[in-house]
Design an enzyme around this catalytic site. Structure first.
Site, PDB file in Angstrom:
ATOM      1  N   ASP A  66       0.816  -1.220   0.000  1.00 12.82           N
ATOM      2  CA  ASP A  66       0.000   0.000   0.000  1.00 12.82           C
ATOM      3  C   ASP A  66       0.850   1.270   0.000  1.00 12.82           C
ATOM      4  O   ASP A  66       0.677   2.139   0.865  1.00 12.82           O
ATOM      5  CB  ASP A  66      -0.936   0.017   1.214  1.00 12.82           C
ATOM      6  CG  ASP A  66      -1.695  -1.283   1.393  1.00 12.82           C
ATOM      7  OD1 ASP A  66      -2.197  -1.795   0.383  1.00 12.82           O
ATOM      8  OD2 ASP A  66      -1.790  -1.778   2.532  1.00 12.82           O
ATOM      9  N   GLU A 104     -11.420   0.606  -2.722  1.00  9.17           N
ATOM     10  CA  GLU A 104     -10.665   0.893  -1.495  1.00  9.17           C
ATOM     11  C   GLU A 104      -9.469   1.775  -1.831  1.00  9.17           C
ATOM     12  O   GLU A 104      -9.303   2.224  -2.957  1.00  9.17           O
ATOM     13  CB  GLU A 104     -10.186  -0.424  -0.859  1.00  9.17           C
ATOM     14  CG  GLU A 104      -9.326  -1.260  -1.796  1.00  9.17           C
ATOM     15  CD  GLU A 104      -9.003  -2.641  -1.245  1.00  9.17           C
ATOM     16  OE1 GLU A 104      -9.187  -2.855  -0.038  1.00  9.17           O
ATOM     17  OE2 GLU A 104      -8.572  -3.507  -2.019  1.00  9.17           O
TER      18      GLU A 104
END
Length: 508
Positions: free
Chosen positions: A17, A186
Site C-alpha cells: 500500500d 478501497e
C-alpha cells in the site's frame, strides 16, 4: 537494461500500500506495517527508482497492551503521506479503532504521538487534502467489511485545517455498488488538479483488480469514473493502490503495488500523463503496466546513483543494535536485545508458553522476504544453559519453517529443524536433530523461484542439507517474513541469551 531505463518492480519486496510525496528534489514513501513495530517505514529517493530506508515514523502501536501480541490483520493499514504547512503528515486507518494521524517537521522526525482523528470500526485507507484553492481541508476513507459490514464505497469529510478532527458526520461520495462491474473499491488517494477533485483508487481485489480514477468539480460529488490501469496482456496481476507524484522537472508518475503471493506486495513505477483531449490521467503504456521504461527526468543537481540502491538487508548488529530494516512482530518488550561493546545481536531468550508456534510470538525480529532468488545466512550461538532454550532463523507466514539450536535436558546443544503447516497449531520436526558441539551453527536458506526454501547448516563440518524443500506462504495481508528469535520455556530466573552475527542476504 540501459542506464537510462529502469525495470519494474522498483521495490522488489513487501512494501504494501505505498504512498509517495515530493518535497523539493526529494521523494519520500511510506507503506503499511500492520501489527509490526516499529511501524510506518519511511523511504527516501532522488529519482523514484532507487530507494533507501530512513527508518520508521511509529515507534510502537497503541494501545500498547492490545499490540503486545501479533495482530497481523490489524494496526497500520494503507497510510497516506503528505507535506503541508512545512510538516510531513501520515494518516492511516486501524480497522479496529479508527483514523489516526502523526506529523513531523522532517521525515527523520521527531514524529508526534498518534492522534485519533475519527473513531470507529472498519474505517480504513484515509487520505487528507488541504485545498490551496479554497483553503478548505478534506478527508476521504474506505471501509473494511470485516469490521463494519460495509465495503465498496468511499466516505468524505470536511476536516479541521490542523488535522485534529472532522467537521461533519461524513457523506458517501462514491458508492461503487452503483457502478456496474465494480467491487471492493478501497485505497483512495485524494488530489486537486486542473480545477477537479481527483480520487485515485483501486477496485476488484488485490490479485485481479484494476486502478480507477474519479473526478468531480465539488469534493462531495457527483463523481465520474474511469479505469486507468489494468493488467491487460501483461504479467502484472491486479495493478493496485498507490500514489501520484509530480517531479520538479514537471513529469507525472504513479507508484503502486502488485500482489505476488509469498513475496507480498511489490512496488511498480508507472509513467503518467494527462490526456490533452479529455483531461483524464493515462497510466503506464496507455493503461497497461510497463516492464521497462525511461527513468524520470530530473532537474540539475546531484547525479543519480551509479548503481541501483535498495533498502538495506545485511546487518552486523554493531553494539548489539539492529538496523531499520528490522521490526518485531508486535510491540517490543524491555530487554529483548542486550547492548554491548562489539558487533553481533544478543537476543534474550524470552520465556513463552507459545514456543512451539512462532506465529504467536511477539519477540520475532523480522524483515521482508526478497522478491528474487537469494541466499540468507546468519551465524548463530546459543549461550543459554537452560534446558529447552532455543534460537533460530525462521521463514514465517501462514505456514512456517525454522532451523536453529536447542539446549537438551543433558546440557548438549542440538541443531534442530522444524516446520508448521498453515492449519497446524504446533511445529513438527523437518529433519532429525544433530549435535552442535560448540553451541554454534552457520545457518543458510537458499530461496529459489516461487519462494521455495532449502535449508542447510554448518555445525563445524561444513554446510549440510536439512529437511525437505519448504514453500514459503504469505501471512494474511503481508508476504512471508525472515526472522530471528530466542526463547526459553516458562519458569523463573534468568533464561540467558542467544547471539547472532553477520546476517547476509545475497542474490542467487
Amino acid at each position: 537494461m540501459s542506464s537510462g531505463t529502469y525495470r519494474n518492480p522498483v521495490l522488489n519486496a513487501d512494501w504494501s500500500d505505498p504512498d509517495v510525496v515530493r518535497v523539493g528534489d526529494d521523494f519520500y514513501l511510506t507503506a503499511s506495517s500492520f501489527g509490526r513495530a516499529p511501524g510506518l517505514p519511511l523511504l527516501h529517493s532522488r529519482n523514484l527508482v532507487d530507494w533507501t530506508l530512513l527508518g520508521h515514523a511509529l515507534d510502537h502501536l497503541e494501545p500498547a497492551e492490545r499490540f503486545a501480541v501479533p495482530r497481523h490483520d490489524g494496526g497500520v493499514w494503507a497510510p497516506s503521506l503528505r507535506h503541508h504547512d512545512g510538516r510531513f503528515w501520515i494518516f492511516w486507518g486501524d480497522p479496529d479503532q479508527g483514523v489516526f494521524q502523526i506529523n513531523a517537521p522532517a521525515a527523520e522526525g521527531p514524529w508526534t504521538r498518534p492522534h485519533l482523528v475519527k473513531e470507529g470500526k472498519g474505517l480504513i485507507d484515509p487520505c487528507p487534502l488541504w485545498d490551496d484553492e479554497s483553503g478548505e481541508a478534506y478527508l476521504v476513507h474506505a471501509w473494511a467489511k470485516s469490521r463494519s459490514g460495509v465495503k465498496n464505497r468511499l466516505t468524505g469529510h470536511r476536516m479541521r485545517p490542523d488535522g485534529t478532527g472532522l467537521l461533519d458526520e461524513g457523506k458517501v461520495i462514491v458508492d461503487a455498488d452503483r457502478i456496474p462491474g465494480w467491487f471492493t473499491l478501497e485505497g483512495p488517494k485524494l488530489y486537486r488538479h486542473d480545477g477537479w477533485f481527483w480520487i485515485l483508487a483501486p477496485a476488484g481485489g488485490v490479485e485481479t483488480g484494476w486502478q480507477g480514477a474519479f473526478r468531480a468539480r465539488d469534493f462531495f460529488g457527483p463523481y465520474e469514473e474511469r479505469v486507468v490501469l489494468e493488467q491487460q496482456g501483461t504479467d502484472v496481476n491486479g495493478p493496485h493502490q498507490g500514489g501520484w507524484v509530480r517531479t520538479a522537472a514537471g513529469e507525472d508518475w504513479f507508484l503502486h503495488f502488485q500482489q505476488r503471493g509469498a513475496y507480498g506486495r511489490v512496488v511498480h513505477l508507472q509513467p503518467m500523463r494527462w490526456d490533452a483531449a479529455d483531461g483524464w490521467p493515462v497510466l503506464g503504456d496507455d493503461g497497461a503496466p510497463v516492464t521497462e521504461h525511461r527513468r524520470p527526468a530530473l532537474p540539475p543537481g546531484p547525479a543519480a546513483p551509479a548503481t541501483a540502491s535498495a533498502p538495506a538487508t545485511d546487518d552486523d548488529f554493531p553494539g548489539g543494535r539492529y538496523g531499520p530494516q528490522w521490526s518485531w512482530t508486535a510491540n517490543p518488550g524491555d530487554g529483548w536485545t542486550v547492548p554491548h561493546a562489539g558487533d553481533g545481536l544478543r537476543l534474550a531468550c524470552v520465556r513463552s508458553a507459545d514456543a512451539h508456534d512462532p506465529r504467536k510470538l511477539p519477540n520475532v525480529l523480522t524483515q521482508r522476504l526478497p522478491g528474487t532468488p537469494c541466499a540468507v545466512e546468519v551465524d548463530l550461538r546459543l549461550d543459554s544453559t537452560e534446558p529447552g532454550a532455543r534460537a533460530g532463523l525462521v521463514v514465517l507466514g501462514d505456514a512456517f519453517c525454522w532451523i536453529g539450536l536447542q539446549r537438551g535436558a543433558d546440557g548438549a546443544v542440538h541443531l534442530v529443524h522444524r516446520f508448521g503447516e498453515s492449519v497446524a497449531e504446533a511445529e513438527r520436526d523437518a529433519a532429525h536433530a544433530r549435535l552442535a558441539p560448540d553451541g554454534r551453527a552457520r545457518l543458510r536458506i537458499d530461496i529459489g523461484p516461487q519462494a521455495r526454501c532449502r535449508f542447510t547448516a554448518d555445525t563445524g563440518d561444513g554446510l549440510r542439507p536439512s529437511g525437505q524443500v519448504f514453500a514459503a506462504t504469505p501471512w494474511r495481508w503481508v508476504g512471508a517474513l525472515l526472522g530471528l528469535f530466542a526463547l526459553a520455556p516458562p519458569g523463573g530466573g534468568e533464561p540467558g541469551t542467544a547471539g547472532g552475527t553477520r546476517f547476509r542476504i545475497t542474490a542467487s
